[in-house]
Design a protein around this motif. Structure first.
Motif, PDB file in Angstrom:
ATOM      1  N   UNK A   6       6.296   4.188   2.071  1.00  0.00           N
ATOM      2  CA  UNK A   6       5.277   4.794   2.600  1.00  0.00           C
ATOM      3  C   UNK A   6       5.487   6.126   3.856  1.00  0.00           C
ATOM      4  N   UNK A  25       0.996  -1.177   0.042  1.00  0.00           N
ATOM      5  CA  UNK A  25      -0.367   0.207   0.000  1.00  0.00           C
ATOM      6  C   UNK A  25       1.172   0.877  -0.087  1.00  0.00           C
ATOM      7  N   UNK A  26       0.383   2.438  -0.790  1.00  0.00           N
ATOM      8  CA  UNK A  26       1.054   3.493  -0.439  1.00  0.00           C
ATOM      9  C   UNK A  26      -0.263   4.897  -1.063  1.00  0.00           C
ATOM     10  N   UNK A  27       0.019   5.604  -0.377  1.00  0.00           N
ATOM     11  CA  UNK A  27      -0.571   6.247  -1.049  1.00  0.00           C
ATOM     12  C   UNK A  27      -2.154   6.539  -0.832  1.00  0.00           C
ATOM     13  N   UNK A  52      -3.368   3.262  -2.550  1.00  0.00           N
ATOM     14  CA  UNK A  52      -3.984   2.727  -3.319  1.00  0.00           C
ATOM     15  C   UNK A  52      -2.742   1.034  -3.127  1.00  0.00           C
ATOM     16  N   UNK A  53      -3.344   0.208  -3.155  1.00  0.00           N
ATOM     17  CA  UNK A  53      -3.386  -0.869  -2.550  1.00  0.00           C
ATOM     18  C   UNK A  53      -3.291  -1.876  -3.745  1.00  0.00           C
TER      19      UNK A  53
END
Lengths: 88, 265
Positions: B185, B151-153, B155-156
């Motif tokens: 992250x 996951x980041x921002x 979005x995953x």
């Protein structure tokens, strides 16, 4: 024209657009068409020769495609470029 | 199981797909959780409360104030403490039945392979590609199913790679070589509940794999966009030439699998 979903890191190239339309019979031709509208797009997607850059996966009509840039696309195809995510 | 355990897990045992047999399989299982960041927090909490008998928790990092926004294993008083120790205290309070093994260093090479081999399921909750590729390779070599989440921002992505099935793709089939840029992250940011959503999915898939119930994400990559609140799915097939799980395996250069790294994300 195929529908292309632009991953967040590349949306700076498309002026913030998450979905764009492009013309081409293969993923490579779509990328080249997009590069004309959004310079730098091809460089972001294409690595050496006809290979997609490491860490990017190409999905055409719901399936991850092994042929990457050489994979054929139809006029109504949906194409995703999925960057690998490391975070967790 | 004693009466207290029957009561503790009663809401799962009453599900016919799980029943006492499924709960017992959970109790007898070992889950290896790589990374105790945002994903590892949510995943290990549900694995522990859900009754997975033995959790092996891997992370060498210490709790930082900037972790607390999303790493729900830790409280403000834990800042500066080892993540494994703080996590263990939290998980023991949630469920004293769970046996915990804490590894507060990077696992690499044969040690990583042995830990993966000793587990019934691996949850990759790490925060970097180096670890993801190493864990994938160990999973394929050991034949232990892998639940991968990232996951980041906003979005995953989440998927299951199950090398017990010879047709199963692996993480390497999906992404090829390591990406040149490791988006973290720490550098890019992430919204707190995203880690809970994806970590919970990882725990759910791990429990299904242990019990052998339902349809897992094997052969499917789930993509989640929290900002648009959209889920998408991509079908994923094995790459016959994959250097990790395919024919390229025999031809690749023998090398020591790289180290795992801590999950800060």
């Amino acid at each position: 024209m195929a529908t292309v979903w632009i991953p967040t890191p590349l949306q700076a190239l498309t002026g913030g657009e998450a979905t764009v339309r492009a013309t081409g019979g293969t993923v490579k031709e779509l990328v080249e068409d997009l590069d004309r509208s959004y310079p730098g797009f091809k460089e972001a997607i294409v690595g050496e020769g006809v290979l997609v850059r490491p860490g990017i996966s190409v999905v055409v009509d719901g399936s991850v495609v092994k042929k990457g840039l050489l994979h054929p696309v139809g006029a109504e195809s949906e194409v995703f470029f999925i960057p690998a995510i490391g975070g967790g | 199981m004693n009466d207290e355990q029957l009561l503790r897990y009663s809401r799962q045992i009453m599900l016919p797909e799980i029943d006492a047999g499924g709960q017992l399989r959970l109790a007898q299982a070992t889950a290896l959780v790589i990374g105790l960041g945002g994903l590892g927090s949510a995943a290990s909490i549900y694995l522990a409360t859900g009754g997975v008998g033995h959790l092996v928790l891997v992370d060498y990092d210490k709790v930082d104030l900037s972790n607390l926004q999303r790493q729900i294993l830790y409280a403000t008083r834990d800042v500066g403490s080892r993540k494994t120790e703080s996590a263990a205290a939290h998980l023991r309070a949630l469920n004293p039945d769970v046996q915990l093994t804490l590894i507060d260093r990077a696992l690499e090479g044969e040690e990583l392979l042995a830990a993966v081999r000793a587990a019934d399921v691996v949850v990759d909750a790490s925060d970097n590609f180096r670890t993801r590729f190493a864990v994938n390779e160990a999973s394929v070599r050991a034949g232990t199913p892998l639940v991968s989440g990232a996951a980041i921002r906003f979005e995953a992505q989440v998927s299951v790679f199950d090398p017990r099935n010879p047709e199963s793709p692996c993480y390497r089939c999906l992404y090829g070589e390591r990406a040149a840029i490791d988006e973290t992250c720490t550098a890019n940011g992430v919204i707190a509940p995203l880690l809970g959503i994806i970590g919970s999915l990882q725990a759910a898939e791990a429990m299904k794999l242990i019990m052998g119930i339902g349809r897992t994400l094997h052969g499917r990559l789930l993509l989640f966009d929290l900002l648009e609140m959209e889920w998408r799915e991509a079908r994923l097939k094995k790459d016959p030439d994959c250097p990790v799980c395919g024919s390229g395996r025999a031809q690749r250069d023998e090398r020591t699998p790289p180290k795992t790294q801590a999950a800060d994300a």
